[in-house]
Design an enzyme around this catalytic site. Structure first.
Site, PDB file in Angstrom:
ATOM      1  N   ILE A  30       0.832  -1.212   0.000  1.00 52.92           N
ATOM      2  CA  ILE A  30       0.000   0.000   0.000  1.00 52.92           C
ATOM      3  C   ILE A  30       0.866   1.262   0.000  1.00 52.92           C
ATOM      4  O   ILE A  30       0.569   2.232  -0.708  1.00 52.92           O
ATOM      5  CB  ILE A  30      -0.932  -0.020   1.234  1.00 52.92           C
ATOM      6  CG1 ILE A  30      -1.962  -1.155   1.096  1.00 52.92           C
ATOM      7  CG2 ILE A  30      -1.629   1.320   1.432  1.00 52.92           C
ATOM      8  CD1 ILE A  30      -2.749  -1.462   2.376  1.00 52.92           C
ATOM      9  N   ASP A  49      11.357   3.647   4.897  1.00 49.55           N
ATOM     10  CA  ASP A  49      11.061   2.223   5.113  1.00 49.55           C
ATOM     11  C   ASP A  49      12.237   1.588   5.843  1.00 49.55           C
ATOM     12  O   ASP A  49      13.366   2.076   5.778  1.00 49.55           O
ATOM     13  CB  ASP A  49      10.810   1.501   3.767  1.00 49.55           C
ATOM     14  CG  ASP A  49       9.968   0.251   3.920  1.00 49.55           C
ATOM     15  OD1 ASP A  49       8.776   0.281   3.544  1.00 49.55           O
ATOM     16  OD2 ASP A  49      10.485  -0.768   4.453  1.00 49.55           O
ATOM     17  N   VAL A  71      10.209   2.776  11.908  1.00 55.37           N
ATOM     18  CA  VAL A  71       9.275   3.805  12.391  1.00 55.37           C
ATOM     19  C   VAL A  71       9.113   3.789  13.916  1.00 55.37           C
ATOM     20  O   VAL A  71       8.645   4.758  14.498  1.00 55.37           O
ATOM     21  CB  VAL A  71       7.868   3.698  11.734  1.00 55.37           C
ATOM     22  CG1 VAL A  71       7.906   4.093  10.278  1.00 55.37           C
ATOM     23  CG2 VAL A  71       7.250   2.322  11.943  1.00 55.37           C
ATOM     24  N   SER A 149      -6.983  -0.200   9.481  1.00 56.90           N
ATOM     25  CA  SER A 149      -7.455  -1.464   8.898  1.00 56.90           C
ATOM     26  C   SER A 149      -8.935  -1.610   9.198  1.00 56.90           C
ATOM     27  O   SER A 149      -9.453  -0.970  10.119  1.00 56.90           O
ATOM     28  CB  SER A 149      -6.696  -2.624   9.548  1.00 56.90           C
ATOM     29  OG  SER A 149      -7.277  -3.869   9.213  1.00 56.90           O
ATOM     30  N   TYR A 162      -3.593  -7.394  16.874  1.00 56.58           N
ATOM     31  CA  TYR A 162      -3.593  -6.558  15.659  1.00 56.58           C
ATOM     32  C   TYR A 162      -4.779  -5.591  15.694  1.00 56.58           C
ATOM     33  O   TYR A 162      -4.620  -4.397  15.447  1.00 56.58           O
ATOM     34  CB  TYR A 162      -3.657  -7.457  14.419  1.00 56.58           C
ATOM     35  CG  TYR A 162      -3.626  -6.700  13.101  1.00 56.58           C
ATOM     36  CD1 TYR A 162      -2.480  -6.036  12.683  1.00 56.58           C
ATOM     37  CD2 TYR A 162      -4.743  -6.675  12.265  1.00 56.58           C
ATOM     38  CE1 TYR A 162      -2.457  -5.350  11.474  1.00 56.58           C
ATOM     39  CE2 TYR A 162      -4.722  -5.993  11.054  1.00 56.58           C
ATOM     40  CZ  TYR A 162      -3.573  -5.338  10.665  1.00 56.58           C
ATOM     41  OH  TYR A 162      -3.553  -4.649   9.459  1.00 56.58           O
ATOM     42  N   LYS A 166      -4.744  -1.429  15.639  1.00 52.30           N
ATOM     43  CA  LYS A 166      -5.352  -0.671  14.541  1.00 52.30           C
ATOM     44  C   LYS A 166      -6.503   0.207  15.030  1.00 52.30           C
ATOM     45  O   LYS A 166      -6.740   1.295  14.492  1.00 52.30           O
ATOM     46  CB  LYS A 166      -5.811  -1.635  13.440  1.00 52.30           C
ATOM     47  CG  LYS A 166      -4.645  -2.273  12.692  1.00 52.30           C
ATOM     48  CD  LYS A 166      -3.797  -1.204  12.013  1.00 52.30           C
ATOM     49  CE  LYS A 166      -2.646  -1.752  11.211  1.00 52.30           C
ATOM     50  NZ  LYS A 166      -1.908  -0.723  10.465  1.00 52.30           N
TER      51      LYS A 166
HETATM   52  P1  NAD Z   1       3.611  -4.745   3.062  1.00 49.71           P
HETATM   53  O1  NAD Z   1       4.312  -5.720   3.947  1.00 49.71           O
HETATM   54  O2  NAD Z   1       3.465  -5.025   1.617  1.00 49.71           O
HETATM   55  O3  NAD Z   1       4.296  -3.310   3.217  1.00 49.71           O
HETATM   56  C1  NAD Z   1       4.616  -2.800   4.474  1.00 49.71           C
HETATM   57  C2  NAD Z   1       5.871  -1.963   4.353  1.00 49.71           C
HETATM   58  O4  NAD Z   1       6.150  -1.420   5.654  1.00 49.71           O
HETATM   59  C3  NAD Z   1       7.087  -2.785   3.939  1.00 49.71           C
HETATM   60  O5  NAD Z   1       7.820  -2.109   2.934  1.00 49.71           O
HETATM   61  C4  NAD Z   1       7.896  -2.914   5.218  1.00 49.71           C
HETATM   62  O6  NAD Z   1       9.295  -3.022   4.993  1.00 49.71           O
HETATM   63  C5  NAD Z   1       7.527  -1.614   5.917  1.00 49.71           C
HETATM   64  N1  NAD Z   1       7.742  -1.713   7.359  1.00 49.71           N
HETATM   65  C6  NAD Z   1       7.352  -2.721   8.179  1.00 49.71           C
HETATM   66  N2  NAD Z   1       7.778  -2.459   9.429  1.00 49.71           N
HETATM   67  C7  NAD Z   1       8.426  -1.276   9.384  1.00 49.71           C
HETATM   68  C8  NAD Z   1       9.091  -0.488  10.352  1.00 49.71           C
HETATM   69  N3  NAD Z   1       9.195  -0.883  11.627  1.00 49.71           N
HETATM   70  N4  NAD Z   1       9.643   0.683   9.985  1.00 49.71           N
HETATM   71  C9  NAD Z   1       9.575   1.086   8.675  1.00 49.71           C
HETATM   72  N5  NAD Z   1       8.965   0.382   7.719  1.00 49.71           N
HETATM   73  C10 NAD Z   1       8.405  -0.787   8.067  1.00 49.71           C
HETATM   74  O7  NAD Z   1       2.200  -4.519   3.765  1.00 49.71           O
HETATM   75  P2  NAD Z   1       0.866  -3.749   3.293  1.00 49.71           P
HETATM   76  O8  NAD Z   1      -0.171  -4.768   3.138  1.00 49.71           O
HETATM   77  O9  NAD Z   1       1.165  -2.787   2.201  1.00 49.71           O
HETATM   78  O10 NAD Z   1       0.552  -2.964   4.651  1.00 49.71           O
HETATM   79  C11 NAD Z   1       0.651  -1.550   4.761  1.00 49.71           C
HETATM   80  C12 NAD Z   1      -0.278  -1.110   5.887  1.00 49.71           C
HETATM   81  O11 NAD Z   1      -1.622  -1.456   5.540  1.00 49.71           O
HETATM   82  C13 NAD Z   1      -0.001  -1.773   7.229  1.00 49.71           C
HETATM   83  O12 NAD Z   1      -0.158  -0.810   8.242  1.00 49.71           O
HETATM   84  C14 NAD Z   1      -1.068  -2.841   7.321  1.00 49.71           C
HETATM   85  O13 NAD Z   1      -1.384  -3.160   8.664  1.00 49.71           O
HETATM   86  C15 NAD Z   1      -2.221  -2.142   6.620  1.00 49.71           C
HETATM   87  N6  NAD Z   1      -3.265  -3.027   6.098  1.00 49.71           N
HETATM   88  C16 NAD Z   1      -2.987  -3.994   5.169  1.00 49.71           C
HETATM   89  C17 NAD Z   1      -4.006  -4.814   4.705  1.00 49.71           C
HETATM   90  C18 NAD Z   1      -3.770  -5.900   3.683  1.00 49.71           C
HETATM   91  O14 NAD Z   1      -4.675  -6.730   3.478  1.00 49.71           O
HETATM   92  N7  NAD Z   1      -2.636  -5.944   3.013  1.00 49.71           N
HETATM   93  C19 NAD Z   1      -5.307  -4.647   5.181  1.00 49.71           C
HETATM   94  C20 NAD Z   1      -5.567  -3.647   6.125  1.00 49.71           C
HETATM   95  C21 NAD Z   1      -4.522  -2.845   6.566  1.00 49.71           C
END
Ligand code: NAD
Length: 268
Positions: A30, A49, A71, A149, A162, A166
């Site tokens: 995302i 990141d 972060v 989320s 989780y 959220k």
């Molecule tokens: P993803 O794993 O594809 O991307 C997450 C990114 O965050 C990665 O590049 C990772 O390296 C980075 N990251 C993780 N921990 C970190 C840290 N401590 N410091 C800096 N960077 C860090 O995941 P995504 O699905 O794109 O998730 C992005 C957000 O969306 C998250 O907050 C996740 O909880 C939320 N989300 C995802 C979904 C889903 O279905 N994919 C649904 C609801 C919410």
């Protein structure tokens, strides 16, 4: 007529032209789709990141500034923002997208994993906002977007920790929206449903999209109006809207981008 012509002209203009936007978690999923959408809409982008290679690659692709930081790490984040100050001179919008998913009942999630989830999902959002606010204020206002989320809106039995992180992010967004309105800083949260990203396949649906759509989505008693997982671009589109001037009256919102999942129950 003149208004209609102006609207047509505006519709073809890039929606984030002149804005400088920072996205955390920008190396994947995302966050990456959001950084790409921002760049397409004319914004200068800064990417943060923990994944050094990924953020370098994304920053190179988008011609933006890329910084490596966890972060949850106050010093690393302060250093990243300071470096961006020198490079970009100011910020108009910040998206706190970095986050981790975790499955498991309370008994299954040990204290270490609990602490890490809170550190990344909540403390990371807090630190990002804390560093962003003075910079947005210095600009005379701006937009702060958290990626929460659907798990921040409705409780789920299988991942209480989780859900708790959220839901906390939603309340952070709402409280900050009230506190920062006078500074012309709008604060909102996006609440995605299942999104086609590596995190989803690592976590709830290791079997891939088909498993998610035929197994997982079909089995939830919650709404499944659109019956499919989202693309990261569909979530990024909501971020573009919230950061753009089109959302000038939108603050304190927790916006579901979930295909109807949290709209209600599918059963009666
Ligand atoms: P993803 O794993 O594809 O991307 C997450 C990114 O965050 C990665 O590049 C990772 O390296 C980075 N990251 C993780 N921990 C970190 C840290 N401590 N410091 C800096 N960077 C860090 O995941 P995504 O699905 O794109 O998730 C992005 C957000 O969306 C998250 O907050 C996740 O909880 C939320 N989300 C995802 C979904 C889903 O279905 N994919 C649904 C609801 C919410």
């Amino acid at each position: 007529m003149r208004n209609a012509a102006a609207m047509i002209q505006n519709a073809s203009a890039m929606r984030l032209e002149g804005k400088t936007c920072l996205v955390t978690g920008a190396a994947s999923g995302i966050g990456l789709a959001t950084a790409r959408a921002f760049a397409r809409e004319g914004a200068r982008v800064a990417l943060v990141d923990i994944d050094a290679e990924g953020v370098k690659r994304a920053a190179g692709e988008l011609g933006g500034a890329g910084l490596v930081a966890d972060v949850a790490d106050e010093r690393a984040m302060a250093g990243a923002f300071a470096a961006l100050d020198a490079e970009l001179g100011g910020l108009d919008a910040v998206v706190a997208g970095a986050g981790i998913g975790l499955e498991g009942s309370l008994e299954e999630v040990g204290p270490e994993l609990f602490d890490r989830a809170v550190a990344v999902n909540l403390r990371g959002s807090y630190l990002t906002a804390r560093l962003a606010i003075p910079r947005l204020r210095a600009r005379g206002g701006g937009s702060l977007v958290f990626v929460s989320s659907n798990a921040g809106l409705v409780a789920r039995a299988h991942d209480p920790v989780y859900c708790a992180t959220k839901a906390a992010v939603v309340m952070l967004a709402r409280s900050l929206a009230l506190g920062l309105a006078a500074d012309r800083i709008r604060v909102n949260a996006i609440c995605p449903g299942p999104v086609d990203t590596p995190a989803l396949w690592r976590g709830v649906a290791p079997g891939g999209r088909e498993e998610a759509e035929t197994g997982l989505l079909a089995s939830v008693p919650l709404g499944r109006a659109l019956g499919r997982v989202a693309t990261p671009e569909e979530v990024a589109a909501a971020a573009v809207f919230l950061v753009s001037d089109e959302a000038s009256y939108v603050t304190g919102a927790a916006l579901p981008v979930d295909g109807g999942k949290t709209a209600g129950l599918q059963v009666f």
